[in-house]
Design an enzyme around this catalytic site. Structure first.
Site, PDB file in Angstrom:
ATOM      1  N   GLU A 117      -6.828 -27.879 -34.870  1.00 55.26           N
ATOM      2  CA  GLU A 117      -7.832 -27.015 -34.259  1.00 55.26           C
ATOM      3  C   GLU A 117      -9.140 -27.327 -34.972  1.00 55.26           C
ATOM      4  O   GLU A 117      -9.345 -26.908 -36.118  1.00 55.26           O
ATOM      5  CB  GLU A 117      -7.431 -25.545 -34.418  1.00 55.26           C
ATOM      6  CG  GLU A 117      -6.189 -25.152 -33.633  1.00 55.26           C
ATOM      7  CD  GLU A 117      -6.506 -24.767 -32.185  1.00 55.26           C
ATOM      8  OE1 GLU A 117      -7.609 -24.248 -31.936  1.00 55.26           O
ATOM      9  OE2 GLU A 117      -5.650 -25.010 -31.314  1.00 55.26           O
ATOM     10  N   CYS A 122     -15.755 -21.936 -35.072  1.00 55.69           N
ATOM     11  CA  CYS A 122     -15.528 -23.135 -34.269  1.00 55.69           C
ATOM     12  C   CYS A 122     -15.843 -22.917 -32.803  1.00 55.69           C
ATOM     13  O   CYS A 122     -16.189 -23.848 -32.086  1.00 55.69           O
ATOM     14  CB  CYS A 122     -14.084 -23.603 -34.416  1.00 55.69           C
ATOM     15  SG  CYS A 122     -12.900 -22.267 -34.184  1.00 55.69           S
TER      16      CYS A 122
END
Lengths: 494, 488
Positions: A210, A248
């Site tokens: 991720e 993110c």
């Protein structure tokens, strides 16, 4: 190093004993996590404040509430996820059944990041536990209070034979990566992601990465003033109120049409004041920068004179750390318009409270702008224009797309959360978490009763004919050929 | 021209190739349903019209009997293609998903989109099928594809290069022939996905190369696929199926063929006798001369297999077969009994016509033996004991499993085909192929009505209560919080 190997060998043995595969064990661990979160909320608020200066509301919204929701979702659905799924068979198969049987992978490694240190540690654990694995969690050393909180509390609430926390920095990380795991789940930067995958390749270990990227937000002209206000609030919330932009899936930069820009920037200045007050630092609603390295990195982005010249809010100088908080510095929410596209602030993922606005002639140009850059983890578009929406979905690529909001896809249990290209490999959340830590084993059963005797050598034209019919599911053909009522076609000579 | 022929496929050629394909992909052509269908129909036509050429090439590369080529490579590719054509519309449709109270009001869907430009590296043992099947999946998912067939099956490799150019859209689908240098040049590029079928050793090299570009991979590797044989079986049927799963499967050169057998000490003699009989029935008195078995692919593998057989502690454990014919690259169906566990033949994947039988006291011990080795691509069990079947599925880990037969499970369209641990990463076949070459993009639609300011600063206690209730989907909590919110 030898100790680590011994520890892992013991964990593998524990896994082999079958304990972690029991539905009751999985439920007990998930409930343990729930209890951990419920009983230690105040302490979690404290460690998040220490490491990142997060406001409790932010901490609850982004890390505690979201994981509680995910654990409940897993508990509610666990039985269904664990059950085998029957597979459909063509009729020719006769007396065969087939199923897809989920089984755990074994011993897995979860490496989490510093920006949502509690949430991003626990969320993958939920999937690993639900799938019946044993696991090691390595929290980020850059958020030390959170890391030691997890190292203390997890053994107190969960089965430490099957779930361990190993703290440490890059050296420990390297040692862990040298071991053989059945899966590695990593949240962090692309640079380290490459290192993780290269290490995994030595053991053919599957990975979930991720990562991040520059997540753009397209802000189209909206006719209703209510819509514009809500849009601006959501944009500013997604940028500044979620770990001060160190997320993110945070909005990295905005794309807007030149015509609409003046309205937008005025509203942004007004909303900033409403949401964060005259002096955002005193509102405690903006998190701090994690450490000196990142603080300087962000300051450096603004050192470029052309970039500095593009700042429209605010010109306040950046502050030095507050002595009571161990996290580094506070950076004022900063808005820039049209910084040079080759400047670092437009090349690298910002990961901080600096928000560039890029103006375009037509909003449709945003599509090409985004396409010419690496695929982001998320793409946001505030627009009611259906054809623009359609084009965005079909002509751009990103981990996910959200219309008229940002960050909220993180809470959706039914949408896969993961990247594409440089923003990542694999996905999780909801059932996808379970899937990511599961091996779906194909199983088929045959009986001894029926057999296709023509499956076996010696070969002849008759058998070849039967095969042709079989594979085309031409049952009549099969019957006729078997009864020798249909003459076989001569095969081609080799 | 002679110059062109001698031009090596190196870094610059690879870079140029991928740029061309990226441009094609960017144009959007491969995304359209019509394009995908036209390519799949092209493949269907190609297989139908050129069946003879394909059988011929497979015979040249492996002396594969026509029937085996037909049912293991030609029919299977055709079925795969047909299935994709039939289901493509459904596969391409976005999947609507439910959203919860937490994100109310919202709607969401999962959209399948192609990854971009993908690389398929295939193997030599089923050179046609293992090239075409992944390419079918990649095309169905809307990607541009480069196929690198195995140089160890050169006739099939050059046939594929010619056929794909003739029948398919070469602006988006290309074949690069070659060996290690060409493969290395390809692996240095940035692909959107790499699918590799072959050995674990090269699988590691592929994944390490992919790691540099964060490219996701599917690795279809191998392993020692065991067959555990119980005594309460219909022996004749069982033996026929073992033969189909070993010697009629490319002479054992198949990632899912039976590598070795485990059975009880008591039953082994009966099993060996039945195997003797069955092999004679299938291949005649001199099996090494039978045209119904493939040959060993090349001298390198022939030597490798002969070395496995000639190891001192192994050679005198042969109970059947053992003959070899170097000029014809043939080894007879060979059965061995209780070779030492640490012999080479029990350490590496055999990939040949030798079948060791290991004996145990009871079959549960057999499960332990299997579990002590790296996880195989497939595991087989022959028994009528329902409890044993349950334990097998529950306690043995493998890519896939089949009870009372061998290999056939990979023909079931609804089952994923892939390995675990040393036997691979990822899976394909049927819809799993489409999914393997797609990116599943989550799309969420929110309206401008709703909870906006609740989630954001300034954080008031009232807001925090409502936020808590919202995230937990706690309806009572939401109502109470809303009541107190509006009270003032």
């Amino acid at each position: 190093m030898v100790d680590l190997e011994k520890e892992l060998a013991a964990m593998r043995e524990y896994y082999s004993s079958g304990n972690t595969r029991d539905a009751s064990w999985r439920r007990a661990q998930l409930r343990g996590l729930l209890l951990l979160l419920h009983e230690n909320q105040t302490e979690i608020f404290n460690v998040l404040k220490q490491d990142l200066g997060k406001h409790p509301a932010e901490a609850y919204r982004d890390e505690i509430g979201s994981t509680i929701k995910s654990i409940n979702y897993a508990l509610d659905n666990l039985k269904g996820w664990m059950s085998s799924e029957k597979a459909k068979l063509p009729k020719v198969a006769l007396l065969t059944t087939a199923a897809i049987v989920p089984e755990p992978l074994g011993l897995v490694l979860v490496i989490s990041s510093w920006n949502f240190p509690i949430g991003l540690s626990i969320e993958p654990l939920i999937g690993a536990i639900a799938a019946g694995n044993s696991m090691v969690l390595k929290p980020s050393e850059l958020a030390p209070s959170c890391s030691s909180f997890l190292a203390q509390k997890i053994p107190a609430y969960l089965d430490s034979n099957g779930i361990k926390v190993i703290e440490g920095g890059p050296t420990v990380g390297e040692q862990l990566l040298q071991q053989k795991w059945d899966k590695i789940f990593f949240t962090g930067s692309a640079g380290v992601g490459r290192i993780v995958m290269a290490a995994a390749a030595k053991h053919l270990t599957p990975v979930t990465l991720e990562l991040g990227g520059k997540c753009p937000a397209i802000v189209d002209f909206l006719s209703s003033s209510w819509d514009i206000e809500v849009a601006v609030e959501r944009v500013l919330g997604a940028k500044f109120s979620a770990c001060a932009g160190q997320a993110c899936i945070g909005i990295d930069y905005i794309l807007v049409e030149k015509k609409f820009y003046p309205t937008l920037v005025e509203l942004i200045k007004i909303k900033l004041k409403t949401m964060f007050g005259e002096n955002p630092r005193d509102s405690h609603s903006v998190a701090r920068i994690i450490n000196r390295h990142h603080f300087l990195r962000l300051k450096c982005l603004l050192d470029d004179p052309n970039v500095r010249a593009s700042i429209v809010h605010t010109k306040k100088s950046q502050e030095v750390p507050h002595s009571r908080i161990s996290c580094y510095g506070y950076i004022e929410p900063t808005i820039l318009v049209d910084p040079p596209l080759e400047s670092m602030i437009m090349e690298d993922e910002i990961f901080g409270p600096l928000l560039p606005i890029i103006t375009l002639q037509k909003i449709e140009d945003s599509i090409e702008f985004i396409r010419s850059r690496p695929k982001p983890l998320s793409l946001y578009a505030f627009t009611n224009d259906r054809s623009l929406r359609k084009r965005i979905i079909s002509e751009t690529s990103s981990g996910s797309v959200v219309f008229n909001d940002a960050l909220i896809q993180y809470l959706a249990d039914t949408l896969p959360f993961g990247g594409i290209g440089d923003s990542g490999i694999g996905r999780y959340h909801g059932k996808f978490s379970f899937d990511e830590f599961t091996h779906y084993k194909a199983v088929a059963w045959r009986s001894f009763l029926v057999d296709f005797w023509f499956r076996f050598p010696p070969w002849n034209d008759h058998k070849l004919q039967l095969f042709r019919h079989c594979y085309e599911y031409d049952y009549l053909g099969v019957i006729l050929t078997v009864l020798r009522l249909k003459k076989p076609k001569p095969s081609s000579a080799s | 021209m002679a110059e062109e022929e001698n031009r090596v496929f190196g870094a610059s050629e690879a870079s140029l190739l991928i740029r061309e394909l990226r441009d094609s992909f960017k144009s959007g052509r491969t995304k359209s349903y019509d394009w995908r269908v036209s390519q799949l129909r092209g493949i269907e036509k190609m297989i139908e019209e050129r069946e003879k050429d394909i059988i011929q090439a497979l015979y040249m590369d492996l002396s594969k009997p026509e029937l085996e080529s037909f049912f293991s490579e030609i029919s299977t590719s055709k079925s795969s293609c047909k299935k994709a054509l039939k289901e493509l519309k459904k596969w391409m449709m976005p999947e609507k998903v439910k959203t919860s109270m937490t994100t109310y009001p919202s709607s969401a869907e999962i959209v399948s989109e192609p990854l971009g430009v993908v690389l398929v590296i295939s193997a030599w043992n089923y050179p046609f099928l293992l090239s075409l099947d992944p390419v079918i999946g990649a095309i169905a998912a809307g990607n541009a594809v480069v196929l690198k067939p195995s140089e160890i099956a050169p006739a099939t490799s050059s046939l594929l290069a010619r056929l794909l150019e003739e029948y398919l859209d070469k602006s988006a689908i290309r074949v690069v022939e070659g060996a290690v240098p060409e493969t290395t040049a390809l692996l240095d590029q940035k692909w959107d996905k790499i699918m590799y079928t072959g050995s674990g050793r090269v699988g590691r090299i592929v994944m390490a190369a992919a790691a540099r570009h964060l490219t996701p991979v599917i690795l279809e590797l191998g392993g020692k696929c065991p067959a555990i044989v119980d005594s309460n079986v219909k022996l004749e049927v069982c033996v026929r199926r073992i033969i189909a799963g070993k010697w009629a499967a490319n002479s054992g050169q198949a990632c899912i063929s039976i590598d070795y057998i485990i059975t009880t000490k008591q039953f082994a003699p009966k099993l060996i006798d039945a195997l003797k009989k069955g092999i004679e029935e299938s291949f005649g008195e001199k099996p090494i001369e039978s045209p119904d078995m493939s040959r060993i692919v090349n001298a390198f593998h022939f030597k490798r297999l002969v070395n496995l057989l000639d190891e001192e502690r192994v050679y005198h454990k042969i109970v059947l077969g053992g003959q070899r014919e170097e000029k014809l690259l043939k080894i007879a169906p060979t059965v061995l009994l209780d070779v030492p566990e640490d012999s080479q033949i029990m350490q590496e994947e055999i990939f040949g016509p030798m079948l060791p039988i290991l004996t145990v006291e009871n079959l549960e011990e057999g499960f332990e033996v299997v579990n002590s080795k790296p996880k195989p691509l497939a595991a087989y069990l022959f028994t009528n004991n329902e409890q044993l079947k349950k334990e097998f599925v529950q306690n043995v880990s493998a890519g896939g499993m089949l009870v009372n037969d061998a290999i056939l499970h990979v023909t079931v369209p609804g089952l994923p085909f892939g390995g675990i641990g040393e036997s691979g990463i990822g899976a394909y076949h049927g819809k799993f192929s489409f999914d393997a070459f797609s990116h599943k993009k989550g799309v969420m639609y929110r309206s401008f009505e709703g909870d906006s300011s609740v989630r954001y600063p300034p954080y008031t206690p009232k807001k925090q209560r409502l936020l808590k209730a919202l995230i937990n989907g706690n309806i009572i909590g939401i109502i109470l919080a809303l009541i107190s919110w509006y009270r003032k």
